[in-house]
Design an enzyme around this catalytic site. Structure first.
Site, PDB file in Angstrom:
ATOM      1  N   ASP A  47     -61.119  82.488 -13.586  1.00 37.44           N
ATOM      2  CA  ASP A  47     -60.921  81.793 -14.554  1.00 37.44           C
ATOM      3  C   ASP A  47     -60.234  82.423 -15.946  1.00 37.44           C
ATOM      4  O   ASP A  47     -60.502  83.830 -15.651  1.00 37.44           O
ATOM      5  CB  ASP A  47     -61.856  80.733 -15.126  1.00 37.44           C
ATOM      6  CG  ASP A  47     -61.379  79.493 -15.552  1.00 37.44           C
ATOM      7  OD1 ASP A  47     -60.275  79.294 -16.049  1.00 37.44           O
ATOM      8  OD2 ASP A  47     -62.273  78.479 -15.627  1.00 37.44           O
ATOM      9  N   GLU A  49     -61.076  81.610 -19.385  1.00 33.90           N
ATOM     10  CA  GLU A  49     -61.671  81.612 -20.820  1.00 33.90           C
ATOM     11  C   GLU A  49     -62.918  82.659 -20.795  1.00 33.90           C
ATOM     12  O   GLU A  49     -63.171  82.915 -22.015  1.00 33.90           O
ATOM     13  CB  GLU A  49     -62.249  80.293 -20.971  1.00 33.90           C
ATOM     14  CG  GLU A  49     -61.326  78.974 -21.159  1.00 33.90           C
ATOM     15  CD  GLU A  49     -60.475  78.701 -20.042  1.00 33.90           C
ATOM     16  OE1 GLU A  49     -60.848  79.284 -18.588  1.00 33.90           O
ATOM     17  OE2 GLU A  49     -59.904  77.664 -19.891  1.00 33.90           O
ATOM     18  N   HIS A  99     -56.683  79.714 -13.172  1.00 36.81           N
ATOM     19  CA  HIS A  99     -56.675  78.986 -14.561  1.00 36.81           C
ATOM     20  C   HIS A  99     -55.588  78.470 -14.744  1.00 36.81           C
ATOM     21  O   HIS A  99     -54.547  79.010 -14.295  1.00 36.81           O
ATOM     22  CB  HIS A  99     -56.917  80.010 -15.407  1.00 36.81           C
ATOM     23  CG  HIS A  99     -56.534  79.795 -16.956  1.00 36.81           C
ATOM     24  ND1 HIS A  99     -57.341  79.118 -17.634  1.00 36.81           N
ATOM     25  CD2 HIS A  99     -55.430  79.747 -17.587  1.00 36.81           C
ATOM     26  CE1 HIS A  99     -56.963  78.686 -18.892  1.00 36.81           C
ATOM     27  NE2 HIS A  99     -55.710  79.057 -18.866  1.00 36.81           N
ATOM     28  N   HIS A 143     -66.557  80.111 -17.571  1.00 38.11           N
ATOM     29  CA  HIS A 143     -67.150  79.690 -18.944  1.00 38.11           C
ATOM     30  C   HIS A 143     -68.062  78.716 -18.704  1.00 38.11           C
ATOM     31  O   HIS A 143     -68.180  78.107 -17.572  1.00 38.11           O
ATOM     32  CB  HIS A 143     -65.892  78.975 -19.695  1.00 38.11           C
ATOM     33  CG  HIS A 143     -65.156  77.893 -18.842  1.00 38.11           C
ATOM     34  ND1 HIS A 143     -65.467  76.615 -18.806  1.00 38.11           N
ATOM     35  CD2 HIS A 143     -64.019  78.146 -18.210  1.00 38.11           C
ATOM     36  CE1 HIS A 143     -64.593  75.985 -17.788  1.00 38.11           C
ATOM     37  NE2 HIS A 143     -63.764  76.806 -17.879  1.00 38.11           N
ATOM     38  N   HIS A 155     -65.804  73.686 -21.555  1.00 38.70           N
ATOM     39  CA  HIS A 155     -65.364  72.647 -21.026  1.00 38.70           C
ATOM     40  C   HIS A 155     -65.582  72.531 -19.665  1.00 38.70           C
ATOM     41  O   HIS A 155     -66.257  73.410 -18.800  1.00 38.70           O
ATOM     42  CB  HIS A 155     -63.775  72.524 -21.212  1.00 38.70           C
ATOM     43  CG  HIS A 155     -62.975  73.559 -20.337  1.00 38.70           C
ATOM     44  ND1 HIS A 155     -62.930  74.700 -20.658  1.00 38.70           N
ATOM     45  CD2 HIS A 155     -62.663  73.282 -19.007  1.00 38.70           C
ATOM     46  CE1 HIS A 155     -62.246  75.279 -19.861  1.00 38.70           C
ATOM     47  NE2 HIS A 155     -61.774  74.664 -18.862  1.00 38.70           N
ATOM     48  N   GLU A 174     -68.352  74.152 -14.044  1.00 37.13           N
ATOM     49  CA  GLU A 174     -67.432  74.453 -13.036  1.00 37.13           C
ATOM     50  C   GLU A 174     -68.025  75.367 -12.063  1.00 37.13           C
ATOM     51  O   GLU A 174     -67.969  75.342 -10.918  1.00 37.13           O
ATOM     52  CB  GLU A 174     -66.176  75.096 -13.394  1.00 37.13           C
ATOM     53  CG  GLU A 174     -65.265  73.952 -14.165  1.00 37.13           C
ATOM     54  CD  GLU A 174     -64.150  74.373 -15.010  1.00 37.13           C
ATOM     55  OE1 GLU A 174     -63.717  75.847 -14.780  1.00 37.13           O
ATOM     56  OE2 GLU A 174     -63.725  74.060 -16.052  1.00 37.13           O
TER      57      GLU A 174
HETATM   58 ZN   LIG Z   1     -59.804  78.045 -17.364  1.00 34.36          ZN
END
Ligand SMILES: [Zn+2]
Length: 312
Positions: A47, A49, A99, A143, A155, A174
């Site tokens: 990802d 972030e 991502h 993240h 998020h 996630e």
């Molecule tokens: Zn992401």
């Protein structure tokens, strides 16, 4: 008397064949009763972030001028992990760009020993390509779940639609939802990189023996202390080596069936369209829930409900 000579020849042939066989890679597999034993396949989901240097949404959006350098950092973080894996004996590494558009990693700059799953949509999204032939799974640049602090760009799947996702009553980031997908294939998560809060969250969910490599410490949602780049790149490489050395100690992350998913949206309108799907119940104005015996089916339905919320 005449029979003695042929017997000796056969004995010599058998000894020679045995020596050749015992030194062959096939024999090593046969000892462990699985021919694939000599293979060490590792899966990496990446990802953005939680990548070193990334502190703001603008760095993660392709139209922003800040994006091009952030995708370079993303590729560098992955390369450090890939390098550590191959130095520690990995024979195959598959990297899944996870991502946004899933076309962030600069393909030509990725360590040429690794394979790259690029682009979207992909049926299993951030976990596309995972299967039971992998011995370990690594999350890079992850993240924290929605509602974490201090945490960079916290998020859960969709910042615009999702307030929280629970599985069997447990609120999941996630990293937890994806670890359970790997768990369906018997693959344990062995390492995670991201900010310090995400590393802490990962250990809480996946176990204290998880190898974590923090690359930054969040001040708040949009500011962080990025650790010294040289040290981070070494830590990522050494973390991957450590994770492989501890491989037998990790266990796949699994929920016990049946699997009850509960999705909390930011507003009631986002829950509206989901009620049209059979089996989905609305238990509050902005909360949808359903139960299934198949985790992967549940994950796909959750994603479908989020997609519906996003167009509502
Ligand atoms: Zn992401």
């Amino acid at each position: 008397m005449m029979r003695k000579k042929p017997l000796n020849i056969w004995l010599l042939i058998m000894v020679a064949v045995s020596i050749i066989w015992l030194n062959s890679p096939l024999a090593a597999g046969a000892k462990n009763s699985t021919p694939e034993r000599n293979q060490l396949k590792i899966y990496i989901s990446v990802d953005m972030e939680g990548i070193w240097g990334v502190v703001h949404t603008n760095q993660c959006l392709p139209d922003s001028p800040e994006y091009q350098v952030a995708r370079k950092w993303m590729t560098e973080d992955v390369n450090a992990v890939v390098q550590g894996l191959f130095e520690a004996g990995a024979t195959e590494v598959v990297v899944n760009d996870s991502h946004g558009s899933m076309r962030n990693i600069i393909a030509s700059d990725l360590d040429p020993r690794a394979e790259l799953l690029s682009g979207s949509p992909k049926p299993l999204s951030m976990m596309e390509g995972i299967d039971s032939t992998f011995q370990g799974c690594i999350f890079v640049g992850y993240h924290s779940r929605a509602g974490s602090a201090p945490a960079i760009l916290d998020h859960t799947i969709s910042g615009a639609a999702i307030y929280s996702i629970k599985v069997n009553g447990l609120e999941m980031p996630e990293l937890g939802l994806n670890a359970a997908i790997a768990g369906c294939y018997g693959v344990p998560v062995i390492m995670l990189t991201g900010d310090t809060t995400t590393c802490w969250q990962a250990k809480e969910i996946l176990g204290q023996n998880l190898v974590v490599v923090p690359v930054k410490e969040a001040v708040n949602r949009f500011a962080a202390l990025n650790f010294a780049r040289n040290k981070v790149l070494i830590d990522l490489k050494e973390g991957a080596k450590k994770a492989l050395s501890l491989l037998p100690s990790f266990k796949p992350f699994v929920f016990q069936p049946p699997f009850t998913f509960e999705l909390d949206f930011h507003n009631s309108n986002q829950a509206e369209a989901g009620t049209l799907i059979p089996g989905v119940k609305r238990i509050s104005p902005r909360t949808l829930t359903f139960t299934t015996g198949d985790y992967l089916e549940g994950f796909r339905l959750a994603r479908a409900l989020i997609a519906l919320a996003s167009i509502s």
